[in-house]
Each structure stands twice: as C-alpha cells, then as structure tokens.
Motif scaffolding. Sequence first.
Motif, PDB file in Angstrom:
ATOM      1  N   SER A   1      -2.676  16.764   3.487  1.00 17.93           N
ATOM      2  CA  SER A   1      -3.051  15.658   4.368  1.00 17.93           C
ATOM      3  C   SER A   1      -3.944  16.044   5.536  1.00 17.93           C
ATOM      4  CB  SER A   1      -1.794  14.990   4.926  1.00 17.93           C
ATOM      5  OG  SER A   1      -1.014  15.929   5.655  1.00 17.93           O
ATOM      6  N   ALA A   2      -3.957  17.340   5.930  1.00 20.20           N
ATOM      7  CA  ALA A   2      -4.692  17.691   7.150  1.00 20.20           C
ATOM      8  C   ALA A   2      -5.066  19.164   7.173  1.00 20.20           C
ATOM      9  CB  ALA A   2      -3.861  17.343   8.388  1.00 20.20           C
ATOM     10  N   ILE A   3      -6.069  19.479   7.992  1.00 14.89           N
ATOM     11  CA  ILE A   3      -6.405  20.855   8.355  1.00 14.89           C
ATOM     12  C   ILE A   3      -6.049  21.009   9.828  1.00 14.89           C
ATOM     13  CG2 ILE A   3      -8.249  22.555   8.675  1.00 14.89           C
ATOM     14  CD1 ILE A   3      -9.740  21.270   6.378  1.00 14.89           C
ATOM     15  N   THR A   4      -5.182  21.964  10.128  1.00 14.56           N
ATOM     16  CA  THR A   4      -4.731  22.180  11.500  1.00 14.56           C
ATOM     17  C   THR A   4      -5.185  23.550  11.973  1.00 14.56           C
ATOM     18  OG1 THR A   4      -2.769  20.819  11.087  1.00 14.56           O
ATOM     19  CG2 THR A   4      -2.737  22.238  13.033  1.00 14.56           C
ATOM     20  N   PHE A   5      -5.858  23.584  13.108  1.00 15.46           N
ATOM     21  CA  PHE A   5      -6.390  24.829  13.672  1.00 15.46           C
ATOM     22  C   PHE A   5      -5.757  25.086  15.030  1.00 15.46           C
ATOM     23  CE2 PHE A   5      -9.298  27.059  16.500  1.00 15.46           C
ATOM     24  CZ  PHE A   5      -9.648  28.174  15.742  1.00 15.46           C
ATOM     25  N   ARG A   6      -5.352  26.340  15.259  1.00 12.46           N
ATOM     26  CA  ARG A   6      -4.825  26.747  16.558  1.00 12.46           C
ATOM     27  C   ARG A   6      -5.369  28.125  16.893  1.00 12.46           C
ATOM     28  NH1 ARG A   6      -0.495  24.110  14.139  1.00 12.46           N
ATOM     29  NH2 ARG A   6       0.354  22.359  15.350  1.00 12.46           N
TER      30      ARG A   6
ATOM     31  N   PHE B   1      -6.838  21.699  17.180  1.00 10.80           N
ATOM     32  CA  PHE B   1      -7.262  20.387  16.684  1.00 10.80           C
ATOM     33  C   PHE B   1      -6.758  20.203  15.265  1.00 10.80           C
ATOM     34  CE2 PHE B   1     -10.904  23.255  16.026  1.00 10.80           C
ATOM     35  CZ  PHE B   1     -11.070  23.165  14.655  1.00 10.80           C
ATOM     36  N   THR B   2      -6.767  18.942  14.849  1.00 10.76           N
ATOM     37  CA  THR B   2      -6.368  18.580  13.490  1.00 10.76           C
ATOM     38  C   THR B   2      -7.449  17.715  12.873  1.00 10.76           C
ATOM     39  OG1 THR B   2      -4.008  18.663  14.020  1.00 10.76           O
ATOM     40  CG2 THR B   2      -4.641  17.385  12.087  1.00 10.76           C
ATOM     41  N   ILE B   3      -7.787  18.002  11.641  1.00  8.62           N
ATOM     42  CA  ILE B   3      -8.761  17.219  10.875  1.00  8.62           C
ATOM     43  C   ILE B   3      -8.002  16.486   9.778  1.00  8.62           C
ATOM     44  CG2 ILE B   3     -10.789  17.312   9.372  1.00  8.62           C
ATOM     45  CD1 ILE B   3     -11.524  19.955  10.802  1.00  8.62           C
ATOM     46  N   GLU B   4      -8.084  15.172   9.778  1.00 13.09           N
ATOM     47  CA  GLU B   4      -7.459  14.400   8.710  1.00 13.09           C
ATOM     48  C   GLU B   4      -8.232  13.112   8.453  1.00 13.09           C
ATOM     49  OE1 GLU B   4      -3.411  13.485   9.638  1.00 13.09           O
ATOM     50  OE2 GLU B   4      -3.820  13.124  11.747  1.00 13.09           O
ATOM     51  N   PRO B   5      -8.340  12.745   7.203  1.00 15.85           N
ATOM     52  CA  PRO B   5      -7.811  13.422   6.020  1.00 15.85           C
ATOM     53  C   PRO B   5      -8.597  14.709   5.732  1.00 15.85           C
ATOM     54  CG  PRO B   5      -9.223  11.627   5.337  1.00 15.85           C
ATOM     55  CD  PRO B   5      -9.099  11.532   6.844  1.00 15.85           C
ATOM     56  N   VAL B   6      -8.088  15.511   4.797  1.00 18.69           N
ATOM     57  CA  VAL B   6      -8.761  16.758   4.431  1.00 18.69           C
ATOM     58  C   VAL B   6     -10.061  16.439   3.696  1.00 18.69           C
ATOM     59  CG1 VAL B   6      -8.565  18.882   3.082  1.00 18.69           C
ATOM     60  CG2 VAL B   6      -6.563  17.958   4.252  1.00 18.69           C
ATOM     61  N   PRO B   7     -11.186  16.967   4.164  1.00 17.40           N
ATOM     62  CA  PRO B   7     -12.439  16.720   3.450  1.00 17.40           C
ATOM     63  C   PRO B   7     -12.420  17.357   2.066  1.00 17.40           C
ATOM     64  CG  PRO B   7     -12.746  18.368   5.165  1.00 17.40           C
ATOM     65  CD  PRO B   7     -11.377  17.806   5.359  1.00 17.40           C
ATOM     66  N   GLN B   8     -13.101  16.748   1.129  1.00 15.16           N
ATOM     67  CA  GLN B   8     -13.183  17.306  -0.216  1.00 15.16           C
ATOM     68  C   GLN B   8     -14.004  18.592  -0.178  1.00 15.16           C
ATOM     69  OE1 GLN B   8     -11.625  16.058  -2.856  1.00 15.16           O
ATOM     70  NE2 GLN B   8     -12.380  17.654  -4.230  1.00 15.16           N
ATOM     71  N   PRO B   9     -13.455  19.705  -0.634  1.00 14.49           N
ATOM     72  CA  PRO B   9     -14.225  20.956  -0.575  1.00 14.49           C
ATOM     73  C   PRO B   9     -15.302  21.020  -1.647  1.00 14.49           C
ATOM     74  CG  PRO B   9     -12.139  21.338  -1.683  1.00 14.49           C
ATOM     75  CD  PRO B   9     -12.105  19.916  -1.201  1.00 14.49           C
TER      76      PRO B   9
END
Length: 243
Positions: free
Chosen positions: A57-62, A69-77
Amino acid sequence: MITKTEIRSFRRVSLGSALRIAAPCLALSLAAIDSGEAASLTARGNEPGWHIEVSESAITFRAMDGENFTIEPVPQPTTANAVAIYAATVGGRPFTLSLADEVCADTMTGMQHPKTATVVIGDRRLTGCGGEPAALLRGDWRIEEIGGTAIVAGSEPTLTFEPDGRIHGNGSCNRFIGSFSLSGEGLKFSPAGASMMACDQPLMDQEHTLLKAFEAIHRFEVGPEGRLRLIGDKGGTLVSLRK
C-alpha cells in the motif's frame, strides 16, 4: 527429504561429538522466516542512516537526519536489466527507488543482502542494501570443499536451507537436521542431529569434519560466481558450496 524413520533414529550424543541432536524447539531468527504471505521489502543504508519499506500500500522513508515521508499508493515499478525502479514526486522533488538484483554488503556489518538499493530525492542520493539475507541462502547446495580440502571422490555431501530456518542434508554418510539464525552479528548454526549409520572410514571422517565446521560458522559470503562460503570467526572458509 528426511523420512520419519530417519528422524526417529536420531540419538543424543556427547557435546564433543559432531553428531549432536538439535533441540526440538528451534530458535529462529526473524530474518530466516518466510511466512509465504505477501511481505514488504525493506532497504537501508548508513552514513547517514536511512530506512525504506515498500509494502502493498505504501513506500515509507525514514532518515536519521529527520526526513520522513510516505508515498501512497505505491507507484507501479518499471523494470530494466534486472533493476526495478519506483518513481514519484515528494514535496515537489523527484523521487526514485532503484532495486537491483545484485548482492550488496552492509557497510557497517558486512552482512550480505540480495539487492542493491539506491534512493534519489531531488539532488540527494543514498545507497544501501535491500531484501533479507536469508534469501541468499535458501535452497539446495552441493558441498565442494570442507576446510579448504576437496571432498572425498564419489561422495555427495549436501546442505539445504529452508525458508522456516531449518537446515538438513547429507553429511557424507548420514542425514542431518538442525537450524540456522541470522542477525547483525552474522550466521549461526544450531547443534546438528544426525542418523547413526556406519560407512567407510573416509566418509565418516569427512562427515565428522563437516559437522564440526558447522559449529564454528560465523558468517557467510556469496561470490559473484554464485559459490557460497561459510566462514569461521577467524576468517577462514570452513565450507564451500555451489548450487
């Protein structure tokens, strides 16, 4: 596979013997467990420390410097040359996460991971490792050398790493079972248990040497040619294997 008859034949022997029985309840590292369900992928790097998780559901970066930050929805790779690339925009800055199918060694611990990760946020570029180290071990391996010595001609010692943290194989004469764990400190094997068949002395000697080597394993390395090296705490290769 190990049969029920073989398992019943395992006997507890002295600690000084290489044929030691494994505890019935195996202590497994989380890094060695695969639930079989859809799992997130984690990547991290050092100097500065950062951590990224890709779930359904998401990409979470710390990052240690406070950027989160959080990216949602997950982009299609997109995928090219065995590299999966996720692209998005974060706070007006372009973001990409690249995951290459290349073995990566953590710069602090030396632990190897199955993927090389690169994160780009605007003009900031971070590199690190992704995936679980246990993925590099899983499967069936043929043992080629023990303590730097080639195996006895005609023998077929093997080692299998299972997704649930178990190990088993052919020691040269007998079947053995045990478990492994992975941590930031490296790779450890539990005391192994084995059946009690008798074989020609060269095979018995080789099996004894192999199981004793398992007790001293401290870490592992997968070389570019795909060979797996199980390494002792003094840095020497104790067992060399190939799929």
